[in-house]
Design a protein around this motif. Structure first.
Motif, mmCIF file in Angstrom:
data_model
loop_
_atom_site.group_PDB
_atom_site.id
_atom_site.type_symbol
_atom_site.label_atom_id
_atom_site.label_comp_id
_atom_site.label_asym_id
_atom_site.label_seq_id
_atom_site.Cartn_x
_atom_site.Cartn_y
_atom_site.Cartn_z
ATOM 1 N N GLY A 70 1.338 -1.274 0.105
ATOM 2 C CA GLY A 70 0.004 -0.247 0.417
ATOM 3 C C GLY A 70 0.961 1.540 0.080
ATOM 4 O O GLY A 70 0.575 2.352 -1.061
ATOM 5 N N GLU A 71 2.333 1.391 0.357
ATOM 6 C CA GLU A 71 2.700 2.334 1.598
ATOM 7 C C GLU A 71 3.606 2.337 -0.256
ATOM 8 O O GLU A 71 3.825 3.838 -0.505
ATOM 9 C CB GLU A 71 3.499 2.044 2.848
ATOM 10 N N GLN A 72 4.546 1.511 -0.444
ATOM 11 C CA GLN A 72 4.523 1.721 -2.009
ATOM 12 C C GLN A 72 3.776 2.386 -3.406
ATOM 13 O O GLN A 72 4.249 2.635 -4.317
ATOM 14 C CB GLN A 72 5.415 -0.261 -2.384
ATOM 15 N N GLN A 73 2.683 2.013 -3.199
ATOM 16 C CA GLN A 73 1.761 2.065 -4.418
ATOM 17 C C GLN A 73 1.546 3.908 -4.108
ATOM 18 O O GLN A 73 1.749 4.880 -4.996
ATOM 19 C CB GLN A 73 0.444 1.694 -4.447
ATOM 20 N N PHE A 74 1.631 4.592 -2.495
ATOM 21 C CA PHE A 74 1.509 6.036 -2.462
ATOM 22 C C PHE A 74 2.621 6.102 -2.957
ATOM 23 O O PHE A 74 2.517 7.909 -3.452
ATOM 24 C CB PHE A 74 0.983 6.210 -0.215
ATOM 25 N N ASN A 76 4.035 5.968 -5.561
ATOM 26 C CA ASN A 76 4.053 5.871 -6.686
ATOM 27 C C ASN A 76 2.967 7.523 -7.403
ATOM 28 O O ASN A 76 3.725 7.354 -8.344
ATOM 29 C CB ASN A 76 3.188 4.613 -7.621
ATOM 30 N N ALA A 77 1.923 7.095 -6.782
ATOM 31 C CA ALA A 77 1.002 7.640 -7.034
ATOM 32 C C ALA A 77 1.621 9.441 -6.913
ATOM 33 O O ALA A 77 1.508 10.297 -7.823
ATOM 34 C CB ALA A 77 0.426 7.790 -6.114
ATOM 35 N N VAL A 78 2.548 9.722 -5.835
ATOM 36 C CA VAL A 78 3.067 11.236 -5.994
ATOM 37 C C VAL A 78 3.856 11.517 -6.574
ATOM 38 O O VAL A 78 4.534 12.483 -7.389
ATOM 39 C CB VAL A 78 3.135 10.974 -4.157
ATOM 40 N N ARG A 79 5.001 10.720 -6.655
ATOM 41 C CA ARG A 79 6.155 10.157 -7.966
ATOM 42 C C ARG A 79 5.441 11.196 -9.450
ATOM 43 O O ARG A 79 6.438 11.639 -10.036
ATOM 44 C CB ARG A 79 6.594 9.146 -8.633
ATOM 45 N N HIS A 104 8.605 2.542 5.769
ATOM 46 C CA HIS A 104 7.564 1.863 6.381
ATOM 47 C C HIS A 104 7.495 0.987 6.177
ATOM 48 O O HIS A 104 6.726 0.013 6.697
ATOM 49 C CB HIS A 104 6.685 2.958 6.706
ATOM 50 N N SER A 105 7.446 0.642 4.851
ATOM 51 C CA SER A 105 7.239 -0.711 4.151
ATOM 52 C C SER A 105 8.482 -1.045 4.519
ATOM 53 O O SER A 105 8.430 -2.339 4.653
ATOM 54 C CB SER A 105 7.321 0.095 2.360
ATOM 55 N N ARG A 106 9.446 -0.977 4.542
ATOM 56 C CA ARG A 106 10.539 -1.987 5.230
ATOM 57 C C ARG A 106 10.779 -2.142 6.154
ATOM 58 O O ARG A 106 10.150 -3.679 6.817
ATOM 59 C CB ARG A 106 11.533 -1.393 4.949
ATOM 60 N N GLU A 107 10.181 -1.675 7.323
ATOM 61 C CA GLU A 107 9.654 -2.103 8.522
ATOM 62 C C GLU A 107 8.608 -3.321 8.312
ATOM 63 O O GLU A 107 8.757 -4.152 9.106
ATOM 64 C CB GLU A 107 9.598 -1.443 9.585
ATOM 65 N N HIS A 108 7.576 -2.767 8.353
ATOM 66 C CA HIS A 108 6.727 -3.471 7.733
ATOM 67 C C HIS A 108 6.667 -5.126 7.147
ATOM 68 O O HIS A 108 5.323 -5.937 7.031
ATOM 69 C CB HIS A 108 5.561 -3.302 6.868
ATOM 70 N N ARG A 109 7.365 -4.945 6.342
ATOM 71 C CA ARG A 109 8.150 -6.727 5.200
ATOM 72 C C ARG A 109 8.342 -7.144 6.115
ATOM 73 O O ARG A 109 8.117 -8.524 5.855
ATOM 74 C CB ARG A 109 8.568 -5.756 4.093
ATOM 75 N N ASP A 110 8.969 -6.933 6.924
ATOM 76 C CA ASP A 110 10.170 -7.752 7.855
ATOM 77 C C ASP A 110 9.085 -7.973 8.628
ATOM 78 O O ASP A 110 9.147 -8.951 10.106
ATOM 79 C CB ASP A 110 11.006 -6.824 9.010
ATOM 80 N N TYR A 111 8.053 -7.504 9.656
ATOM 81 C CA TYR A 111 7.190 -7.653 10.944
ATOM 82 C C TYR A 111 6.601 -8.928 9.703
ATOM 83 O O TYR A 111 5.946 -9.593 10.675
ATOM 84 C CB TYR A 111 6.136 -6.486 10.436
ATOM 85 N N THR A 148 -4.618 7.770 -2.811
ATOM 86 C CA THR A 148 -3.686 8.036 -2.087
ATOM 87 C C THR A 148 -3.886 8.950 -0.975
ATOM 88 O O THR A 148 -4.150 8.937 0.555
ATOM 89 C CB THR A 148 -2.455 8.561 -2.686
ATOM 90 N N CYS A 149 -4.644 10.376 -1.493
ATOM 91 C CA CYS A 149 -4.757 11.036 -0.713
ATOM 92 C C CYS A 149 -6.333 10.149 0.750
ATOM 93 O O CYS A 149 -6.636 10.702 1.527
ATOM 94 C CB CYS A 149 -5.851 12.231 -0.856
ATOM 95 N N GLY A 150 -7.097 9.576 -0.215
ATOM 96 C CA GLY A 150 -8.299 8.684 1.152
ATOM 97 C C GLY A 150 -7.039 7.986 1.627
ATOM 98 O O GLY A 150 -7.370 7.720 3.093
ATOM 99 N N ALA A 151 -6.057 6.818 1.562
ATOM 100 C CA ALA A 151 -5.928 5.573 2.027
ATOM 101 C C ALA A 151 -5.144 7.261 3.795
ATOM 102 O O ALA A 151 -5.452 6.524 4.499
ATOM 103 C CB ALA A 151 -5.450 5.245 1.633
#
Length: 293
Positions: A70-74, A76-79, A104-111, A148-151
């Motif tokens: 999800g956060e990777q998509q955020f 991508n959308a801003v980029r 955040h994506s990195r830490e939750h991937r490990d999680y 992305t804004c909504g999420a």
């Protein structure tokens, strides 16, 4: 340009920066910058880490399962729009936003790998969510950014709730409390970045609100499905006691989602702005707690 955001229950805050032409609305005193922290929560994930309660543990784990993709998509959308931003302040905040979300994506991937090591079928859960996110990634850029804004609104409201009500995390392991506090702090810091980009580059208020309805459906859908998948592995899917306790936690007392519901729905107001909830003081308090912890 001076932008004032007001609410009936918060003080008016000015988001004017030293650059009077800035289109960024991140207020004075808030910096969007990543903190490269590492959290080893793998030992905690071998247990029901929140109050030895299967539902509370599964609920937060279910949120974590959505974060890496999800956060990777955020990001991508801003980029897709950052080259159209000339404001130096907002450009710097976009870089900070991307850095924070990447960590955040990195830490939750490990999680989530820790959940997989415990025996949960994370591959199946990921595959289900991946199909949805692949569909999102094929949408027009304006819809991706609106989503992305909504999420980001959901994460910001939940972050504020976690920071405002530390008692909701009482009983969680210290490592988990620290990880969720760190994540909540940074979600709060960057809560207006995607919104500012959207307002500058798209500016379609009807689209913003309509897409939010789809985001709402999918946020609750995947959180519920993930929670059920985790509870099934724990042998608690059909436990009446587990569900009654969980419904009380979310909708009764303390009522995590019930208490957040008015703020969730506030996004549908025509005059909505993320910093109408001025929680800068709450940020300062929790940053101090994060550093001392």
């Amino acid at each position: 340009m001076s932008i004032s955001t007001t609410s009936t229950n918060t003080a008016s805050i000015s988001t004017t920066s030293t650059n009077t032409a800035s289109i960024s609305t991140t207020p004075d005193g808030v910096t969007v910058a990543p903190r490269n922290l590492k959290f080893d929560v793998s030992p905690d994930l071998k247990t029901w880490w929140h109050s030895n309660d299967p539902f509370r543990t599964a609920f937060f784990n279910a949120l974590s399962l959505q974060f890496p993709e999800g956060e990777q998509q955020f990001i991508n959308a801003v980029r897709l729009y950052r080259d159209r931003i000339d404001d130096p302040k907002l450009k710097a905040e976009i870089r900070g936003f991307i850095g924070q979300e990447a960590l955040h994506s990195r830490e939750h991937r490990d999680y989530n790998e820790g959940l997989k090591a415990r025996g949960y079928d994370i591959d199946a859960i990921d595959a289900r969510f991946h199909r949805h996110m692949a569909w999102v990634g094929r949408l027009p850029a304006s819809r991706q950014l609106a989503g992305t804004c909504g999420a980001e609104h959901y994460t910001a409201v939940l972050a504020n709730a976690i920071l405002s009500h530390p008692e909701w995390m009482e009983g969680a392991t210290p490592a988990m409390q620290r990880l969720w506090r760190w994540h909540a702090i940074e979600e709060t810091e960057h809560k207006s970045v995607a919104f500012d980009v959207y307002r500058q580059c798209v500016g379609n208020e009807r689209l913003r609100r309509v897409v939010f309805l789809f985001v709402t459906f999918n946020f609750f859908k995947y959180t519920f499905l993930n929670t059920c998948s985790l509870l099934k592995r724990d042998g608690k899917l059909w436990s009446l006691k587990t569900w009654l306790g969980g419904l009380n936690f979310l909708w009764g007392r303390p009522g995590v989602l019930r208490r957040c519901l008015p703020e969730f729905l506030g996004y549908l107001r025509r005059d909505f702005h993320p910093w109408q909830q001025d929680n800068r003081e709450l940020l300062r308090q929790n940053l101090s707690a994060l550093k001392s912890g």
